[in-house]
Design a protein around this motif. Structure first.
Motif, PDB file in Angstrom:
ATOM      1  N   ASN A   1      36.031  31.984  31.996  1.00 40.68           N
ATOM      2  CA  ASN A   1      36.542  30.666  32.348  1.00 40.68           C
ATOM      3  C   ASN A   1      37.253  30.746  33.696  1.00 40.68           C
ATOM      4  O   ASN A   1      37.466  31.833  34.236  1.00 40.68           O
ATOM      5  CB  ASN A   1      37.472  30.126  31.248  1.00 40.68           C
ATOM      6  CG  ASN A   1      38.625  31.065  30.979  1.00 40.68           C
ATOM      7  OD1 ASN A   1      39.414  31.365  31.859  1.00 40.68           O
ATOM      8  ND2 ASN A   1      38.721  31.545  29.737  1.00 40.68           N
ATOM      9  N   LEU A   2      37.611  29.610  34.204  1.00 35.66           N
ATOM     10  CA  LEU A   2      38.218  29.524  35.531  1.00 35.66           C
ATOM     11  C   LEU A   2      39.604  30.163  35.572  1.00 35.66           C
ATOM     12  O   LEU A   2      39.995  30.759  36.583  1.00 35.66           O
ATOM     13  CB  LEU A   2      38.284  28.062  35.958  1.00 35.66           C
ATOM     14  CG  LEU A   2      38.543  27.774  37.421  1.00 35.66           C
ATOM     15  CD1 LEU A   2      37.564  28.515  38.312  1.00 35.66           C
ATOM     16  CD2 LEU A   2      38.460  26.287  37.676  1.00 35.66           C
ATOM     17  N   ILE A   3      40.350  30.066  34.480  1.00 30.99           N
ATOM     18  CA  ILE A   3      41.694  30.657  34.442  1.00 30.99           C
ATOM     19  C   ILE A   3      41.607  32.172  34.583  1.00 30.99           C
ATOM     20  O   ILE A   3      42.355  32.770  35.367  1.00 30.99           O
ATOM     21  CB  ILE A   3      42.432  30.257  33.146  1.00 30.99           C
ATOM     22  CG1 ILE A   3      42.690  28.752  33.152  1.00 30.99           C
ATOM     23  CG2 ILE A   3      43.732  31.036  32.989  1.00 30.99           C
ATOM     24  CD1 ILE A   3      43.187  28.180  31.856  1.00 30.99           C
ATOM     25  N   ASP A   4      40.691  32.801  33.846  1.00 26.35           N
ATOM     26  CA  ASP A   4      40.515  34.253  33.964  1.00 26.35           C
ATOM     27  C   ASP A   4      40.128  34.646  35.385  1.00 26.35           C
ATOM     28  O   ASP A   4      40.613  35.641  35.916  1.00 26.35           O
ATOM     29  CB  ASP A   4      39.457  34.753  32.989  1.00 26.35           C
ATOM     30  CG  ASP A   4      39.896  34.686  31.535  1.00 26.35           C
ATOM     31  OD1 ASP A   4      41.061  34.308  31.267  1.00 26.35           O
ATOM     32  OD2 ASP A   4      39.070  35.007  30.662  1.00 26.35           O
ATOM     33  N   ALA A   5      39.268  33.870  35.996  1.00 27.11           N
ATOM     34  CA  ALA A   5      38.847  34.154  37.371  1.00 27.11           C
ATOM     35  C   ALA A   5      40.042  34.133  38.316  1.00 27.11           C
ATOM     36  O   ALA A   5      40.184  35.005  39.170  1.00 27.11           O
ATOM     37  CB  ALA A   5      37.789  33.151  37.822  1.00 27.11           C
ATOM     38  N   HIS A   6      40.908  33.146  38.150  1.00 25.85           N
ATOM     39  CA  HIS A   6      42.087  33.066  39.023  1.00 25.85           C
ATOM     40  C   HIS A   6      43.085  34.192  38.743  1.00 25.85           C
ATOM     41  O   HIS A   6      43.731  34.689  39.676  1.00 25.85           O
ATOM     42  CB  HIS A   6      42.746  31.694  38.906  1.00 25.85           C
ATOM     43  CG  HIS A   6      42.108  30.680  39.801  1.00 25.85           C
ATOM     44  ND1 HIS A   6      42.398  30.575  41.140  1.00 25.85           N
ATOM     45  CD2 HIS A   6      41.157  29.752  39.554  1.00 25.85           C
ATOM     46  CE1 HIS A   6      41.676  29.617  41.680  1.00 25.85           C
ATOM     47  NE2 HIS A   6      40.907  29.104  40.732  1.00 25.85           N
ATOM     48  N   LEU A   7      43.218  34.606  37.474  1.00 27.11           N
ATOM     49  CA  LEU A   7      44.093  35.740  37.167  1.00 27.11           C
ATOM     50  C   LEU A   7      43.604  36.999  37.877  1.00 27.11           C
ATOM     51  O   LEU A   7      44.401  37.746  38.464  1.00 27.11           O
ATOM     52  CB  LEU A   7      44.143  35.978  35.660  1.00 27.11           C
ATOM     53  CG  LEU A   7      44.902  34.953  34.835  1.00 27.11           C
ATOM     54  CD1 LEU A   7      44.687  35.194  33.349  1.00 27.11           C
ATOM     55  CD2 LEU A   7      46.386  35.000  35.172  1.00 27.11           C
ATOM     56  N   VAL A   8      42.303  37.241  37.843  1.00 27.36           N
ATOM     57  CA  VAL A   8      41.737  38.414  38.504  1.00 27.36           C
ATOM     58  C   VAL A   8      41.890  38.294  40.015  1.00 27.36           C
ATOM     59  O   VAL A   8      42.310  39.243  40.685  1.00 27.36           O
ATOM     60  CB  VAL A   8      40.262  38.606  38.101  1.00 27.36           C
ATOM     61  CG1 VAL A   8      39.578  39.650  38.970  1.00 27.36           C
ATOM     62  CG2 VAL A   8      40.171  38.985  36.634  1.00 27.36           C
TER      63      VAL A   8
ATOM     64  N   ILE B   1      36.385  33.292  44.677  1.00 30.78           N
ATOM     65  CA  ILE B   1      35.801  32.840  43.419  1.00 30.78           C
ATOM     66  C   ILE B   1      34.558  32.025  43.727  1.00 30.78           C
ATOM     67  O   ILE B   1      34.610  31.029  44.427  1.00 30.78           O
ATOM     68  CB  ILE B   1      36.803  31.997  42.602  1.00 30.78           C
ATOM     69  CG1 ILE B   1      37.998  32.850  42.201  1.00 30.78           C
ATOM     70  CG2 ILE B   1      36.121  31.420  41.360  1.00 30.78           C
ATOM     71  CD1 ILE B   1      39.092  32.096  41.478  1.00 30.78           C
ATOM     72  N   SER B   2      33.444  32.465  43.175  1.00 31.61           N
ATOM     73  CA  SER B   2      32.179  31.773  43.342  1.00 31.61           C
ATOM     74  C   SER B   2      31.911  30.934  42.100  1.00 31.61           C
ATOM     75  O   SER B   2      32.134  31.388  40.979  1.00 31.61           O
ATOM     76  CB  SER B   2      31.061  32.804  43.515  1.00 31.61           C
ATOM     77  OG  SER B   2      29.809  32.183  43.493  1.00 31.61           O
TER      78      SER B   2
ATOM     79  N   LEU C   1      34.356  37.737  43.704  1.00 28.69           N
ATOM     80  CA  LEU C   1      33.689  38.619  44.659  1.00 28.69           C
ATOM     81  C   LEU C   1      34.708  39.229  45.614  1.00 28.69           C
ATOM     82  O   LEU C   1      35.727  38.598  45.925  1.00 28.69           O
ATOM     83  CB  LEU C   1      32.668  37.833  45.480  1.00 28.69           C
ATOM     84  CG  LEU C   1      31.485  37.245  44.735  1.00 28.69           C
ATOM     85  CD1 LEU C   1      31.811  35.847  44.254  1.00 28.69           C
ATOM     86  CD2 LEU C   1      30.285  37.217  45.623  1.00 28.69           C
ATOM     87  N   VAL C   2      34.403  40.435  46.081  1.00 27.78           N
ATOM     88  CA  VAL C   2      35.227  41.108  47.085  1.00 27.78           C
ATOM     89  C   VAL C   2      34.303  41.713  48.140  1.00 27.78           C
ATOM     90  O   VAL C   2      33.113  41.917  47.888  1.00 27.78           O
ATOM     91  CB  VAL C   2      36.102  42.221  46.463  1.00 27.78           C
ATOM     92  CG1 VAL C   2      37.065  41.647  45.431  1.00 27.78           C
ATOM     93  CG2 VAL C   2      35.279  43.330  45.866  1.00 27.78           C
ATOM     94  N   PRO C   3      34.839  42.035  49.317  1.00 27.32           N
ATOM     95  CA  PRO C   3      34.021  42.706  50.341  1.00 27.32           C
ATOM     96  C   PRO C   3      33.570  44.088  49.857  1.00 27.32           C
ATOM     97  O   PRO C   3      34.251  44.732  49.054  1.00 27.32           O
ATOM     98  CB  PRO C   3      34.972  42.838  51.534  1.00 27.32           C
ATOM     99  CG  PRO C   3      36.074  41.885  51.273  1.00 27.32           C
ATOM    100  CD  PRO C   3      36.178  41.726  49.804  1.00 27.32           C
ATOM    101  N   GLU C   4      32.428  44.525  50.330  1.00 28.11           N
ATOM    102  CA  GLU C   4      31.879  45.833  49.948  1.00 28.11           C
ATOM    103  C   GLU C   4      32.903  46.953  50.133  1.00 28.11           C
ATOM    104  O   GLU C   4      32.977  47.869  49.323  1.00 28.11           O
ATOM    105  CB  GLU C   4      30.629  46.147  50.784  1.00 28.11           C
ATOM    106  CG  GLU C   4      29.439  45.286  50.464  1.00 28.11           C
ATOM    107  CD  GLU C   4      28.783  45.619  49.139  1.00 28.11           C
ATOM    108  OE1 GLU C   4      28.896  46.763  48.674  1.00 28.11           O
ATOM    109  OE2 GLU C   4      28.159  44.712  48.571  1.00 28.11           O
ATOM    110  N   SER C   5      33.703  46.885  51.184  1.00 28.36           N
ATOM    111  CA  SER C   5      34.667  47.947  51.479  1.00 28.36           C
ATOM    112  C   SER C   5      35.800  48.023  50.459  1.00 28.36           C
ATOM    113  O   SER C   5      36.510  49.026  50.400  1.00 28.36           O
ATOM    114  CB  SER C   5      35.246  47.749  52.884  1.00 28.36           C
ATOM    115  OG  SER C   5      35.921  46.497  52.952  1.00 28.36           O
ATOM    116  N   SER C   6      35.968  47.001  49.646  1.00 27.75           N
ATOM    117  CA  SER C   6      37.066  46.958  48.678  1.00 27.75           C
ATOM    118  C   SER C   6      36.615  47.118  47.230  1.00 27.75           C
ATOM    119  O   SER C   6      37.436  47.024  46.316  1.00 27.75           O
ATOM    120  CB  SER C   6      37.810  45.628  48.814  1.00 27.75           C
ATOM    121  OG  SER C   6      38.316  45.453  50.109  1.00 27.75           O
TER     122      SER C   6
END
Length: 92
Positions: free
Chosen positions: A9-16, A29-30, A50-55
């Motif tokens: 869900n959207l809440i979990d996405a924002h927590l991460v 967040i996509s 999503l994060v950059p490949e370097s991270s």
């Protein structure tokens, strides 16, 4: 950019996302705005972090910790619901 977390869900996405940004890992967040079309879209797998490949390496460690904590919280809620002794008012 690489997906490091598929949110329920959207809440979990924002927590991460917030946990990653707190560790100085840029995150995005996509699918956030697709939640309004849930009646017309498949209801699974449309919100991701999503994060950059370097991270990715740093992000995956943080995501595992957050995902574990979220799973424990869901299990605790499910156990409470299963063991309810009727003291919690139920919706009519």
């Amino acid at each position: 950019m690489r997906i490091v977390y598929r949110a329920q869900n959207l809440i979990d996405a924002h927590l991460v996302k917030d946990a990653l940004e707190g560790a100085d890992v840029p995150a995005f967040i996509s699918g956030e705005y697709l939640t309004g079309g849930v009646g017309q879209l498949p209801a699974l797998d449309y919100v991701a972090v999503l994060v950059p490949e370097s991270s990715v390496d740093v992000a995956e460690k943080i995501v595992r910790e957050i995902d574990h904590a979220l799973a424990e919280a869901r299990d605790a809620i499910a156990a409470f619901d299963d063991d309810s002794d009727g003291l919690v008012p139920q919706p009519l």
